[in-house]
Every structure is written in C-alpha cells, then in structure tokens.
Scaffold this motif. Structure first.
Motif, PDB file in Angstrom:
ATOM      1  N   GLY A 182      -2.698  11.712   6.365  1.00 51.18           N
ATOM      2  CA  GLY A 182      -1.760  12.820   6.217  1.00 51.18           C
ATOM      3  C   GLY A 182      -1.097  13.247   7.502  1.00 51.18           C
ATOM      4  O   GLY A 182      -0.225  14.128   7.490  1.00 51.18           O
ATOM      5  N   SER A 183      -1.477  12.640   8.620  1.00 57.52           N
ATOM      6  CA  SER A 183      -0.982  13.085   9.927  1.00 57.52           C
ATOM      7  C   SER A 183       0.133  12.220  10.488  1.00 57.52           C
ATOM      8  O   SER A 183       0.495  12.354  11.652  1.00 57.52           O
ATOM      9  CB  SER A 183      -2.146  13.142  10.932  1.00 57.52           C
ATOM     10  N   ILE A 184       0.679  11.332   9.675  1.00 52.60           N
ATOM     11  CA  ILE A 184       1.839  10.549  10.090  1.00 52.60           C
ATOM     12  C   ILE A 184       2.763  10.390   8.885  1.00 52.60           C
ATOM     13  O   ILE A 184       2.312  10.116   7.776  1.00 52.60           O
ATOM     14  CB  ILE A 184       1.440   9.163  10.656  1.00 52.60           C
ATOM     15  N   THR A 185       4.037  10.622   9.083  1.00 56.37           N
ATOM     16  CA  THR A 185       5.032  10.495   8.025  1.00 56.37           C
ATOM     17  C   THR A 185       6.285   9.864   8.608  1.00 56.37           C
ATOM     18  O   THR A 185       6.852  10.375   9.575  1.00 56.37           O
ATOM     19  CB  THR A 185       5.381  11.869   7.414  1.00 56.37           C
ATOM     20  N   ARG A 186       6.690   8.738   8.036  1.00 53.41           N
ATOM     21  CA  ARG A 186       7.873   8.016   8.503  1.00 53.41           C
ATOM     22  C   ARG A 186       7.876   7.831  10.021  1.00 53.41           C
ATOM     23  O   ARG A 186       8.882   8.018  10.703  1.00 53.41           O
ATOM     24  CB  ARG A 186       9.158   8.730   8.040  1.00 53.41           C
TER      25      ARG A 186
ATOM     26  N   ILE B 186       1.373  -2.042  12.612  1.00 55.22           N
ATOM     27  CA  ILE B 186       1.971  -1.173  11.600  1.00 55.22           C
ATOM     28  C   ILE B 186       0.836  -0.596  10.765  1.00 55.22           C
ATOM     29  O   ILE B 186      -0.058  -1.325  10.338  1.00 55.22           O
ATOM     30  CB  ILE B 186       2.933  -1.971  10.701  1.00 55.22           C
ATOM     31  N   ILE B 187       0.844   0.716  10.557  1.00 51.99           N
ATOM     32  CA  ILE B 187      -0.158   1.328   9.687  1.00 51.99           C
ATOM     33  C   ILE B 187       0.554   1.866   8.449  1.00 51.99           C
ATOM     34  O   ILE B 187       1.620   2.475   8.534  1.00 51.99           O
ATOM     35  CB  ILE B 187      -0.960   2.440  10.395  1.00 51.99           C
TER      36      ILE B 187
ATOM     37  N   ARG C 203      -0.297   6.650  -2.644  1.00 51.26           N
ATOM     38  CA  ARG C 203       1.049   7.176  -2.931  1.00 51.26           C
ATOM     39  C   ARG C 203       2.078   6.724  -1.894  1.00 51.26           C
ATOM     40  O   ARG C 203       2.530   7.509  -1.053  1.00 51.26           O
ATOM     41  CB  ARG C 203       1.023   8.700  -3.005  1.00 51.26           C
ATOM     42  N   PRO C 204       2.503   5.477  -1.947  1.00 45.51           N
ATOM     43  CA  PRO C 204       3.500   4.979  -0.983  1.00 45.51           C
ATOM     44  C   PRO C 204       4.757   5.829  -0.904  1.00 45.51           C
ATOM     45  O   PRO C 204       5.402   5.892   0.142  1.00 45.51           O
ATOM     46  CB  PRO C 204       3.810   3.577  -1.513  1.00 45.51           C
ATOM     47  N   ILE C 205       5.094   6.518  -1.999  1.00 47.26           N
ATOM     48  CA  ILE C 205       6.310   7.332  -2.032  1.00 47.26           C
ATOM     49  C   ILE C 205       6.268   8.462  -1.001  1.00 47.26           C
ATOM     50  O   ILE C 205       7.304   8.999  -0.604  1.00 47.26           O
ATOM     51  CB  ILE C 205       6.539   7.901  -3.458  1.00 47.26           C
ATOM     52  N   GLN C 206       5.061   8.833  -0.536  1.00 53.63           N
ATOM     53  CA  GLN C 206       4.936   9.892   0.465  1.00 53.63           C
ATOM     54  C   GLN C 206       5.224   9.389   1.877  1.00 53.63           C
ATOM     55  O   GLN C 206       5.295  10.180   2.813  1.00 53.63           O
ATOM     56  CB  GLN C 206       3.545  10.529   0.394  1.00 53.63           C
ATOM     57  N   GLU C 207       5.363   8.097   2.044  1.00 57.18           N
ATOM     58  CA  GLU C 207       5.829   7.477   3.288  1.00 57.18           C
ATOM     59  C   GLU C 207       4.955   7.807   4.507  1.00 57.18           C
ATOM     60  O   GLU C 207       5.446   8.114   5.584  1.00 57.18           O
ATOM     61  CB  GLU C 207       7.283   7.864   3.558  1.00 57.18           C
ATOM     62  N   HIS C 208       3.652   7.700   4.307  1.00 58.28           N
ATOM     63  CA  HIS C 208       2.713   7.886   5.425  1.00 58.28           C
ATOM     64  C   HIS C 208       2.499   6.532   6.109  1.00 58.28           C
ATOM     65  O   HIS C 208       1.536   5.812   5.832  1.00 58.28           O
ATOM     66  CB  HIS C 208       1.379   8.456   4.920  1.00 58.28           C
TER      67      HIS C 208
ATOM     68  N   LEU D 122       9.116  -3.555   5.777  1.00 55.34           N
ATOM     69  CA  LEU D 122       8.103  -2.884   4.944  1.00 55.34           C
ATOM     70  C   LEU D 122       8.493  -1.462   4.570  1.00 55.34           C
ATOM     71  O   LEU D 122       7.979  -0.920   3.590  1.00 55.34           O
ATOM     72  CB  LEU D 122       6.755  -2.871   5.663  1.00 55.34           C
ATOM     73  N   THR D 123       9.380  -0.850   5.348  1.00 49.62           N
ATOM     74  CA  THR D 123       9.718   0.562   5.109  1.00 49.62           C
ATOM     75  C   THR D 123      11.084   0.737   4.445  1.00 49.62           C
ATOM     76  O   THR D 123      11.605   1.850   4.403  1.00 49.62           O
ATOM     77  CB  THR D 123       9.661   1.353   6.428  1.00 49.62           C
ATOM     78  N   GLN D 124      11.664  -0.334   3.925  1.00 47.06           N
ATOM     79  CA  GLN D 124      12.891  -0.203   3.148  1.00 47.06           C
ATOM     80  C   GLN D 124      12.636   0.654   1.909  1.00 47.06           C
ATOM     81  O   GLN D 124      11.553   0.626   1.321  1.00 47.06           O
ATOM     82  CB  GLN D 124      13.381  -1.581   2.688  1.00 47.06           C
ATOM     83  N   ASP D 125      13.648   1.400   1.494  1.00 54.71           N
ATOM     84  CA  ASP D 125      13.506   2.221   0.286  1.00 54.71           C
ATOM     85  C   ASP D 125      13.127   1.370  -0.921  1.00 54.71           C
ATOM     86  O   ASP D 125      12.300   1.782  -1.745  1.00 54.71           O
ATOM     87  CB  ASP D 125      14.815   2.962   0.000  1.00 54.71           C
TER      88      ASP D 125
END
Length: 421
Positions: free
Chosen positions: A239-243, A272-273, A278-283, A319-322
């Motif tokens: 929970g301590s990293i987002t995008r 890369i971590i 819930r991938p949608i939360q983009e952590h 990996l982080t494409q929408d």
C-alpha cells in the motif's frame, strides 16, 4: 511566542462522512462525482492527479460532502499491521480545478472544515500527530479493519494554538517545501508521459518476434533470511507505492522489533515490483538505486530483467500499460483468493515484441536517461521531505522561533507561498 491548548473539536466547523454512491445514475443518485480515497493521498501530496473513481451520489450528500479549498480529508478506516489509520490530505484549489465535477471523500474518509485556525497549520499539526504515532490512540479493530474513533479524537486531541501570524509563517514555510516537492513530481509526470509516448511509438511499429516476459526476466530472485541479521530494515508494503510514487518505508530494527512476516523479498536497482492484489489499484514501481537494507512485501512480485535487448525501463513501461493493467485485473477477478489477485505466472505469460539490436541501441539510452532524471528528482524530493519532517515537530512545538525564518531563502526562484488557508 504565546500559545494556548484547545480541543480540536472546537476548531472544526463542519464534518461529515464520505460516500461511495452508485456506479450508475438513477433512483436519486443523480449527481456525478469524483471520489477521493485514502489510497490517493500519497499521489496528491506530491502534486499528482490520480484517476479518481467516477460515481453517482445523492444531491443531499454532495451538498454536505463536496470538497472546498482548505478542507482536510481524514482517513477513518484502513491501515495495516505497521501503519495506523488517520492519514490526512489538504485539499487545494489547483487539485479541485483539475476535475470538472464535484469531488467528495470516499466512505472510509471524513471531511474536516475548520474555523478559528489557519487550515494549513492544522493540516501540518495533524501530519505531526500522525508521524508521532498518536493516531494509534484513536483506533480500534472490527471485521479485520482498523477504524478511527472520530468522536474520541474530536473530544480528546489538543492542538497547540499560536497567534495567527505565527500559524501563517509555520504553514507557509512547510507548504513552501511541499510546493517544491510537487514541482519536481510534476516534472517527473511530464517526463514519464514523454517516455510513454516514445515507447508506444516503438511498440506500434515493432516487428520483432513476440516473447513472453518469462523469457526476458526472472521472478522473485532473492529472498531475505532472518539468519542474515540485518541491523536495520527499510520495509515497503504494497500500500505504500502507487504508480511508482513511494509514500515511505517502515524503519525496523529486527533485533528489538518484530519484522513483518511478509518482509522477505530483496530488491536490486532496476527491479520492478508489482502488487499481486487488485492490479487496478496500480501498486507498482521501478526501483532505481535502492539502499542495501530494503525489503519489500511478499505481496509484490519482483521482476528482474535478464535480456540485454530489454532494459528495465522498457519492461516497466510494457507492464504498466493501461491495457495490461485491465487484462491483469480481469485475471485477478477470476481468482479463488480472498481478494482479486494475480500470480507471478500471470505476469510471466504476458508477451511483448523483442527489440532488434538497432532498436535497442537508441531506445535503451533514451529511456535510461529519462528515468535517471526522474530518479534524481525523486532523490531531491526525498531530501526535501526529510528536511520538512525534521523541522515539522520543532516548528509545531515552538522549539524553533518562526519569527527568524526567512522564507525567501528556501528557494531562489520560489518565494514565500501565500496560498495557505
């Protein structure tokens, strides 16, 4: 500097719980709103504009809960094993102006609107209270969640109230530091968008063979053992990293404190971590130049590139494409776990074009330079945050005489910030 102690409840003119409304319009839920969750706090604090959830709410709820400049949003439910609930965020005009519809707090948050005090000063008072761990005093647990006891907090927490001029100087100084952090963060946002544009242009025209991520990367390569007896651990939970934006590490001394059972994954520069829940939360994030004593939660999958033609930066952008996030979220929703989650194998099965040697020769240096600049900006932000966090308790307590602070010396091109409430 004269001061008096006052009950925080006496400084709150309006307070109401947030809402979540409905996904669709109808049955009285007719007003479209953007909903601010506590998970969005870290990004907003550094100038980010996270994609808030768009919902429909009742007009009566919106009239009470629509946020205004100077409002403070308090997290009243959530937290983790090592992080209490009670985080706060200050709402500023430029943030609200970036949304064309009303913004309300989510149901796990609460709006605070103050009177008789500089609202920015109160916000930093609450930040100091949280940093000192006092929010632990106002929470209990039910159904596995930590809940903030707002009534108890409102009646018992005491605020050190100094004169309005001193409040303004303290608020302006701290806000000026945060403004510099936000400026660097916004520069990074633009740099990331530039990198994405170049990546997408390459991807659209790429003609290389498709390869799975498992062919160009290893997964969870290094595990920490308590037998290694690190004297200090910097621990990052999901929970301590987002995008890519890190809210902060938990500093733990394993010889005297219990190390969280999930603090097991080691990381190296270029890793890369990616959170499995819930991938949608983009952590997720790309880690560059970490300290040697960093561990991340086993809730992350650690991805380490092994193919010279695929640099970590390119793999991260892939990996982080929408489209990838949405695909992984669909996989997660089909899982049989308690929460929608993915496995390392799901990341490993994704396919991307393998760059040619000619493509890699120009693409890698470009992406590496962009991300190196971004990392340098992040390091500067971290130093500024350390300065702010070191001075915050001294300013709030009165240990530092604010009348001697020259705000114009903080930054040669950023004078004293008057946009405080």
């Amino acid at each position: 500097m004269e001061c008096r102690w006052v009950e925080i409840g006496s400084l709150i003119s309006h307070s109401c719980s947030g809402g979540w409304g409905r996904e669709g319009q109808g049955e009285g839920y007719d007003v479209q709103v953007a909903v601010l969750r506590s998970a969005d706090f870290p990004a907003i604090a550094v100038g980010g504009r996270p994609p808030l959830s768009i919902r429909y709410e009742k007009a009566s709820k919106v009239s009470r809960a629509a946020l205004m400049p100077g409002d403070i949003v308090l997290e009243i439910s959530g937290g983790t094993e090592g992080r209490p609930t009670g985080r706060t965020i200050l709402i500023e005009k430029d943030f609200l102006d970036s949304y064309s519809i009303p913004v309300i707090p989510a149901s796990f948050c609460r709006l605070l609107r103050c009177e008789g005090i500089n609202c920015t000063y109160l916000y930093y008072w609450l930040q100091d209270m949280y940093a000192k761990g006092r929010t632990w005093n106002y929470q209990n647990r039910s159904t596995g969640l930590s809940n903030f006891q707002f009534g108890l907090f409102r009646g018992e927490e005491q605020v050190r109230l100094v004169d309005s001029a001193s409040q303004g100087r303290i608020a302006s100084f701290l806000h000026c530091v945060d403004s510099k952090i936000k400026l660097n963060s916004r520069i990074n946002d633009h740099l990331l968008e530039y990198a994405k544009t170049i990546f997408e242009k390459w991807l659209y025209g790429a003609q290389g063979d498709l390869v799975s991520v498992s062919e160009v990367a290893d997964f969870n390569p290094d595990t920490y053992s308590p037998r290694e007896q690190w004297p200090i651990v910097q621990y990052l939970d999901t929970g301590s990293i987002t995008r890519g934006a890190i809210e902060g590490y938990q500093i733990i001394a394993p010889q005297s404190e219990k190390l969280p059972s999930r603090a097991r994954r080691k990381i190296s520069s270029g890793d890369i971590i990616y959170s499995s829940v819930r991938p949608i939360q983009e952590h997720y994030g790309l880690i560059l130049n970490p300290d040697e004593n960093v561990l991340v939660s086993t809730g992350f999958t650690v991805v380490r590139n092994t193919e010279q033609l695929v640099c970590p930066e390119l793999l991260y952008l892939f990996l982080t494409q929408d489209s990838v996030t949405k695909k992984l979220q669909q996989i997660a929703e089909q899982s049989v776990s308690t929460y929608p989650s993915i496995k390392a194998d799901d990341l490993a099965a994704l396919e991307l074009p393998l760059p040619s040697a000619i493509e890699a020769a120009w693409l890698q240096p470009f992406l590496e330079n962009i991300f190196a600049i971004m990392d340098s900006n992040r390091q500067m932000c971290m130093q500024l945050a350390k300065l702010r966090d070191a001075l915050l308790p001294k300013l709030i307590s009165g240990e530092i005489d604010v009348s001697r602070i020259d705000l114009t010396q903080l930054n040669g091109h950023l004078s004293a910030d008057s946009n405080v409430f």
